[in-house]
Motif scaffolding. Structure first.
Motif, PDB file in Angstrom:
ATOM      1  N   UNK A   1       0.824  -1.212   0.000  1.00  0.00           N
ATOM      2  CA  UNK A   1       0.000   0.000   0.000  1.00  0.00           C
ATOM      3  C   UNK A   1       0.858   1.262   0.000  1.00  0.00           C
ATOM      4  N   UNK A   2       2.173   1.094  -0.153  1.00  0.00           N
ATOM      5  CA  UNK A   2       3.063   2.264  -0.171  1.00  0.00           C
ATOM      6  C   UNK A   2       3.778   2.346  -1.518  1.00  0.00           C
ATOM      7  N   UNK A   3       4.063   3.583  -1.947  1.00  0.00           N
ATOM      8  CA  UNK A   3       4.838   3.775  -3.174  1.00  0.00           C
ATOM      9  C   UNK A   3       6.283   3.315  -2.934  1.00  0.00           C
ATOM     10  N   UNK A   4       7.020   3.249  -4.046  1.00  0.00           N
ATOM     11  CA  UNK A   4       8.444   2.898  -3.930  1.00  0.00           C
ATOM     12  C   UNK A   4       9.131   3.854  -2.962  1.00  0.00           C
ATOM     13  N   UNK A   5       8.864   5.151  -3.125  1.00  0.00           N
ATOM     14  CA  UNK A   5       9.498   6.151  -2.255  1.00  0.00           C
ATOM     15  C   UNK A   5       9.119   5.926  -0.787  1.00  0.00           C
ATOM     16  N   UNK A   6       7.829   5.695  -0.553  1.00  0.00           N
ATOM     17  CA  UNK A   6       7.379   5.490   0.842  1.00  0.00           C
ATOM     18  C   UNK A   6       7.982   4.223   1.443  1.00  0.00           C
ATOM     19  N   UNK A   7       8.127   3.183   0.612  1.00  0.00           N
ATOM     20  CA  UNK A   7       8.770   1.958   1.106  1.00  0.00           C
ATOM     21  C   UNK A   7      10.181   2.235   1.592  1.00  0.00           C
ATOM     22  N   UNK A   8      10.874   3.136   0.885  1.00  0.00           N
ATOM     23  CA  UNK A   8      12.271   3.400   1.230  1.00  0.00           C
ATOM     24  C   UNK A   8      12.384   4.369   2.417  1.00  0.00           C
TER      25      UNK A   8
ATOM     26  N   UNK B   1      13.864  -1.900  -5.474  1.00  0.00           N
ATOM     27  CA  UNK B   1      13.317  -1.046  -4.404  1.00  0.00           C
ATOM     28  C   UNK B   1      13.638  -1.672  -3.043  1.00  0.00           C
ATOM     29  N   UNK B   2      13.509  -3.005  -2.973  1.00  0.00           N
ATOM     30  CA  UNK B   2      13.799  -3.692  -1.700  1.00  0.00           C
ATOM     31  C   UNK B   2      15.262  -3.484  -1.300  1.00  0.00           C
ATOM     32  N   UNK B   3      16.149  -3.472  -2.277  1.00  0.00           N
ATOM     33  CA  UNK B   3      17.565  -3.222  -1.979  1.00  0.00           C
ATOM     34  C   UNK B   3      17.737  -1.781  -1.475  1.00  0.00           C
ATOM     35  N   UNK B   4      17.086  -0.830  -2.155  1.00  0.00           N
ATOM     36  CA  UNK B   4      17.171   0.578  -1.720  1.00  0.00           C
ATOM     37  C   UNK B   4      16.615   0.721  -0.305  1.00  0.00           C
ATOM     38  N   UNK B   5      15.520   0.001  -0.036  1.00  0.00           N
ATOM     39  CA  UNK B   5      14.905   0.085   1.297  1.00  0.00           C
ATOM     40  C   UNK B   5      15.865  -0.426   2.385  1.00  0.00           C
ATOM     41  N   UNK B   6      16.544  -1.521   2.074  1.00  0.00           N
ATOM     42  CA  UNK B   6      17.506  -2.056   3.055  1.00  0.00           C
ATOM     43  C   UNK B   6      18.668  -1.071   3.249  1.00  0.00           C
ATOM     44  N   UNK B   7      19.149  -0.479   2.147  1.00  0.00           N
ATOM     45  CA  UNK B   7      20.286   0.448   2.242  1.00  0.00           C
ATOM     46  C   UNK B   7      19.932   1.715   3.008  1.00  0.00           C
ATOM     47  N   UNK B   8      18.634   2.080   2.993  1.00  0.00           N
ATOM     48  CA  UNK B   8      18.198   3.318   3.645  1.00  0.00           C
ATOM     49  C   UNK B   8      18.467   3.285   5.151  1.00  0.00           C
ATOM     50  N   UNK B   9      18.609   2.078   5.691  1.00  0.00           N
ATOM     51  CA  UNK B   9      18.902   1.970   7.124  1.00  0.00           C
ATOM     52  C   UNK B   9      20.398   2.095   7.405  1.00  0.00           C
ATOM     53  N   UNK B  10      21.175   2.343   6.361  1.00  0.00           N
ATOM     54  CA  UNK B  10      22.632   2.469   6.479  1.00  0.00           C
ATOM     55  C   UNK B  10      23.244   1.280   7.230  1.00  0.00           C
ATOM     56  N   UNK B  11      22.969   0.082   6.740  1.00  0.00           N
ATOM     57  CA  UNK B  11      23.466  -1.105   7.451  1.00  0.00           C
ATOM     58  C   UNK B  11      24.973  -1.270   7.290  1.00  0.00           C
TER      59      UNK B  11
END
Ligand code: ADP
Length: 256
Positions: free
Chosen positions: A107-114, A161-171
């Motif tokens: 229910x979220x856009x790519x941007x919102x997912x990230x 997008x899933x990769x970008x989302x994971x990277x957004x947490x600066x792991x």
């Protein structure tokens, strides 16, 4: 922790589901900036081991350290005690994970997912999270897709997008669990390409994959698992080019 220390160290990790022992003493060491590929037949314990590293599974014996910190447990009086869920969640923040099925919020856009993780968990402002997310979407080649919902994206785009989302947490560490095996063949390349770029930028990664060519091109170390043990490990040239063990040879012949 000292930067010379390996980012990941696993020692003699054991795990059983009921009476079935699926990890029978796994050791692993991953240096900062290294890419390690885990290969092996289905059912050999690769996914379970990956899930132990970020505590999606508990394990029964052994130890795992990430960046010098014991994962999931603390040692007191010579014994291991399980950490609270809150402390485990805090440890997990340093470890990004990309799953076989992309697991985006539908229910979220790519941007919102990230932006979701940074806003909710890292306490970043909406504005800053959006700027970071747009940069990440650009990095995975999807700046024009920020406003799309997952259902409007191909499998390869969703995985990026899933990769970008994971990277957004600066792991500090990225775990990939067969990230291309749910994709149509023509979409595999675009995801592997993004992963290659991450590797080239020095991201520390552990990748469970059946993509032998990717492992050959990108991995610093290949670890071949079968039946819950590490059968063979070494450079791609050693393990993939000149395997010593019959089980590795048989597996590689089948993959061709
Ligand atoms: P791989 O990733 O190498 O295919 P897995 O780690 O997924 O291997 O599985 C290793 C073994 O553990 C398999 O026999 C699988 O059926 C079993 N297994 C995995 N997860 C569970 C679970 N949650 N409950 C029971 N058995 C499981």
């Amino acid at each position: 922790m000292s930067p010379e220390q390996p980012l990941v160290r696993a020692l003699n990790v054991h795990k059983a589901f009921g009476h079935v022992e699926v990890l029978k003493g796994i050791d692993l060491q991953v240096e900062r900036g290294q890419v390690v590929c885990l290969l092996g037949p289905s059912g050999s314990g690769k996914t379970t081991f990956l899930r132990c590293i970020n505590q999606l599974e508990t394990f029964d014996g052994g130890r795992i350290w990430v960046d010098g910190k014991l994962i999931g447990y603390e040692e007191r009086g010579g014994r291991l005690h399980r950490l609270t869920d809150k402390r485990i969640a805090a440890q997990r923040r340093d470890i990004g994970m990309v799953f076989q099925r992309f697991n985006l919020f539908p229910h979220m856009t790519a941007l919102e997912n990230v932006t979701e993780g940074p806003c909710q968990v890292r306490g970043v402002s909406k504005r800053e999270a959006k700027l970071e997310a747009l940069a990440l979407l650009e990095r995975v080649g999807l700046s024009d897709r920020a406003g799309n919902y997952p259902s409007q994206l191909s499998g390869g785009q969703q995985q990026r997008v899933a990769i970008a989302r994971a990277l957004a947490m600066k792991p500090k560490l990225m775990l990939f669990d067969e990230p291309t095996s749910a994709l149509d063949p023509e979409l595999v390349g675009e995801v592997l390409e993004v992963m290659k770029e991450l590797a080239a930028e020095g991201t520390t990664m552990i990748v469970v994959t059946h993509e032998v060519a990717f492992a050959r091109d990108v991995a610093d170390e290949v670890v071949f698992m079968d039946g819950g043990v590490v059968v063979e490990r070494g450079t791609p040239a050693e393990v993939l080019g000149a395997p010593k063990e019959d089980r590795t040879r048989t597996f590689l012949t089948r993959m061709r």
